[in-house]
Design a protein around this motif. Structure first.
Motif, PDB file in Angstrom:
ATOM      1  N   THR A 181      20.476  28.965  32.424  1.00 60.40           N
ATOM      2  CA  THR A 181      19.128  29.505  32.241  1.00 60.40           C
ATOM      3  C   THR A 181      19.175  31.016  32.085  1.00 60.40           C
ATOM      4  O   THR A 181      18.497  31.589  31.217  1.00 60.40           O
ATOM      5  CB  THR A 181      18.228  29.130  33.437  1.00 60.40           C
ATOM      6  OG1 THR A 181      18.229  27.718  33.603  1.00 60.40           O
ATOM      7  CG2 THR A 181      16.802  29.618  33.214  1.00 60.40           C
ATOM      8  N   SER A 188      20.538  31.870  28.700  1.00 56.32           N
ATOM      9  CA  SER A 188      19.498  31.605  27.700  1.00 56.32           C
ATOM     10  C   SER A 188      18.483  32.735  27.663  1.00 56.32           C
ATOM     11  O   SER A 188      18.020  33.142  26.579  1.00 56.32           O
ATOM     12  CB  SER A 188      18.786  30.287  28.023  1.00 56.32           C
ATOM     13  OG  SER A 188      19.679  29.205  28.018  1.00 56.32           O
ATOM     14  N   SER A 214      17.700  35.064  24.420  1.00 59.47           N
ATOM     15  CA  SER A 214      16.346  35.116  23.859  1.00 59.47           C
ATOM     16  C   SER A 214      15.812  36.544  23.842  1.00 59.47           C
ATOM     17  O   SER A 214      14.946  36.884  23.027  1.00 59.47           O
ATOM     18  CB  SER A 214      15.398  34.210  24.655  1.00 59.47           C
ATOM     19  OG  SER A 214      15.161  34.721  25.948  1.00 59.47           O
ATOM     20  N   PHE A 265      17.107  27.937  23.303  1.00 54.89           N
ATOM     21  CA  PHE A 265      18.404  28.170  23.949  1.00 54.89           C
ATOM     22  C   PHE A 265      18.603  27.251  25.156  1.00 54.89           C
ATOM     23  O   PHE A 265      19.726  26.817  25.434  1.00 54.89           O
ATOM     24  CB  PHE A 265      18.531  29.634  24.384  1.00 54.89           C
ATOM     25  CG  PHE A 265      18.840  30.569  23.251  1.00 54.89           C
ATOM     26  CD1 PHE A 265      20.024  30.462  22.536  1.00 54.89           C
ATOM     27  CD2 PHE A 265      17.945  31.568  22.893  1.00 54.89           C
ATOM     28  CE1 PHE A 265      20.321  31.320  21.485  1.00 54.89           C
ATOM     29  CE2 PHE A 265      18.218  32.434  21.845  1.00 54.89           C
ATOM     30  CZ  PHE A 265      19.411  32.319  21.137  1.00 54.89           C
ATOM     31  N   LEU A 266      17.521  26.976  25.875  1.00 50.96           N
ATOM     32  CA  LEU A 266      17.625  26.095  27.047  1.00 50.96           C
ATOM     33  C   LEU A 266      18.161  24.721  26.660  1.00 50.96           C
ATOM     34  O   LEU A 266      18.979  24.141  27.383  1.00 50.96           O
ATOM     35  CB  LEU A 266      16.256  25.958  27.722  1.00 50.96           C
ATOM     36  CG  LEU A 266      15.765  27.162  28.528  1.00 50.96           C
ATOM     37  CD1 LEU A 266      14.330  26.950  28.985  1.00 50.96           C
ATOM     38  CD2 LEU A 266      16.663  27.419  29.738  1.00 50.96           C
ATOM     39  N   LEU A 293      22.076  25.243  24.795  1.00 44.27           N
ATOM     40  CA  LEU A 293      23.176  25.589  25.695  1.00 44.27           C
ATOM     41  C   LEU A 293      23.446  24.519  26.742  1.00 44.27           C
ATOM     42  O   LEU A 293      24.556  24.428  27.283  1.00 44.27           O
ATOM     43  CB  LEU A 293      22.887  26.926  26.391  1.00 44.27           C
ATOM     44  CG  LEU A 293      22.805  28.159  25.487  1.00 44.27           C
ATOM     45  CD1 LEU A 293      22.591  29.425  26.317  1.00 44.27           C
ATOM     46  CD2 LEU A 293      24.063  28.307  24.629  1.00 44.27           C
ATOM     47  N   SER A 319      12.136  23.141  28.843  1.00 49.73           N
ATOM     48  CA  SER A 319      12.019  23.779  27.528  1.00 49.73           C
ATOM     49  C   SER A 319      10.575  23.733  27.019  1.00 49.73           C
ATOM     50  O   SER A 319      10.042  24.738  26.534  1.00 49.73           O
ATOM     51  CB  SER A 319      12.954  23.084  26.535  1.00 49.73           C
ATOM     52  OG  SER A 319      12.800  23.624  25.254  1.00 49.73           O
TER      53      SER A 319
END
Length: 294
Positions: free
Chosen positions: A52, A55, A59, A69-70, A73, A101
């Motif tokens: 997290t 991410s 971002s 990204f959450l 990844l 997300s």
């Protein structure tokens, strides 16, 4: 309908209710965590740990939304979890990550609730801890770092906690370059508060402990524990290695909140009693229910 068919139908109904309950609490946990990220941490340029946190860093330095990204990844850890840990775990993990997300996507433009760094640290950490704790307590996962740590632990001489700490040190070090050293330190403090909050949510305030008591006054101590604490005890038989004497050992399980009273009872009856306290992960069955104290 036969008795066997009734039992199967009953088990199926319980399983469905369990899945629905799990999904509801994972969703609530993801929403709470999403709000903590979007309304508290991100506006104050702080990050969480693990995937997290990475991410959030990506971002910030790219135009891509955090929610993307959450998912991206965490996907590799979903496949690792599916192969190495199991289907149920992987599905719960995937659902939790998608829920997080979606939550962050809908809350992307939410109004920040705090603009002070110290308030953001405290309330951000507590909010994240409650969200993650609710999810973990119901079998879900909102971050793939734990999955990676569990898998690496089997191949390297490090514990899960040490691996997670090592990963987070790298992430917070990167954060120091992106957001500045002060914000990175605030982020580390937020992560610590979140970690402690998770522990409370998952285990509860009535975390269990057990105690072994060796004394020459076991009967009096056992009676006092039952009468004044409302807990039952179990007698174990031991033998002193040096003296060769038979010893009766008391075993009692109680909540953390009852620990002080337990120690007071033992101290009053036999201040020289030998005691050993240990953490208890789970208590099931038996006659553990607390009795009424008269």
């Amino acid at each position: 309908m036969s008795e066997l068919a009734l039992k199967k139908s009953s088990h199926k109904g319980l399983a469905i209710r369990s899945i629905i309950k799990r999904a509801i609490f994972i969703t609530i946990g993801a929403i709470i965590m999403g709000y903590g990220l979007e309304a508290i941490l991100i506006p104050n340029q702080m990050i969480d740990g693990g995937v997290t946190g990475l991410s959030m860093l990506l971002s910030h330095i790219t135009p891509i939304n955090l929610s993307v990204f959450l998912v991206l990844l965490n996907l590799p850890f979903f496949f690792l979890g599916y192969k190495q840990i199991g289907k149920t775990f992987a599905i719960s993990m995937l659902y939790g990550i998608i829920a997080l997300s979606v939550a962050t996507s809908f809350m992307h433009h939410v109004e920040p609730i705090v603009h002070d760094e110290l308030l953001a640290v405290v309330f951000g950490g507590v909010t994240l801890g409650i969200g993650v704790g609710l999810t973990l307590r119901n079998g879900g996962v909102l971050d793939g770092t734990e999955t990676l740590a569990i898998l690496i632990e089997k191949r390297l001489p490090f514990s899960v906690g040490e691996i997670i700490m090592f990963v987070n040190v790298i992430i917070f070090a990167i954060a120091a370059f992106v957001f500045g050293l002060e914000n990175a330190l605030f982020s580390m403090l937020t992560y610590y508060i979140a970690f402690k909050t998770i522990d409370i949510v998952v285990k509860g305030m009535e975390d269990m402990k057990s105690m072994y008591i060796i004394s020459d006054h076991t009967t009096e101590i056992a009676d006092a524990i039952t009468e004044r604490l409302g807990r039952g005890v179990t007698y174990l038989h031991g033998e002193g290695s040096y003296s060769g004497e038979d010893k009766r050992v008391i075993l009692c399980v109680f909540t953390r909140l009852e620990e002080t009273k337990m120690k007071d009872i033992i101290r009053e009856i036999d201040s020289g009693a030998f005691t050993i306290s240990t953490e208890v992960a789970e208590v099931r069955g038996g006659r553990f229910k607390k009795r009424d104290i008269h």
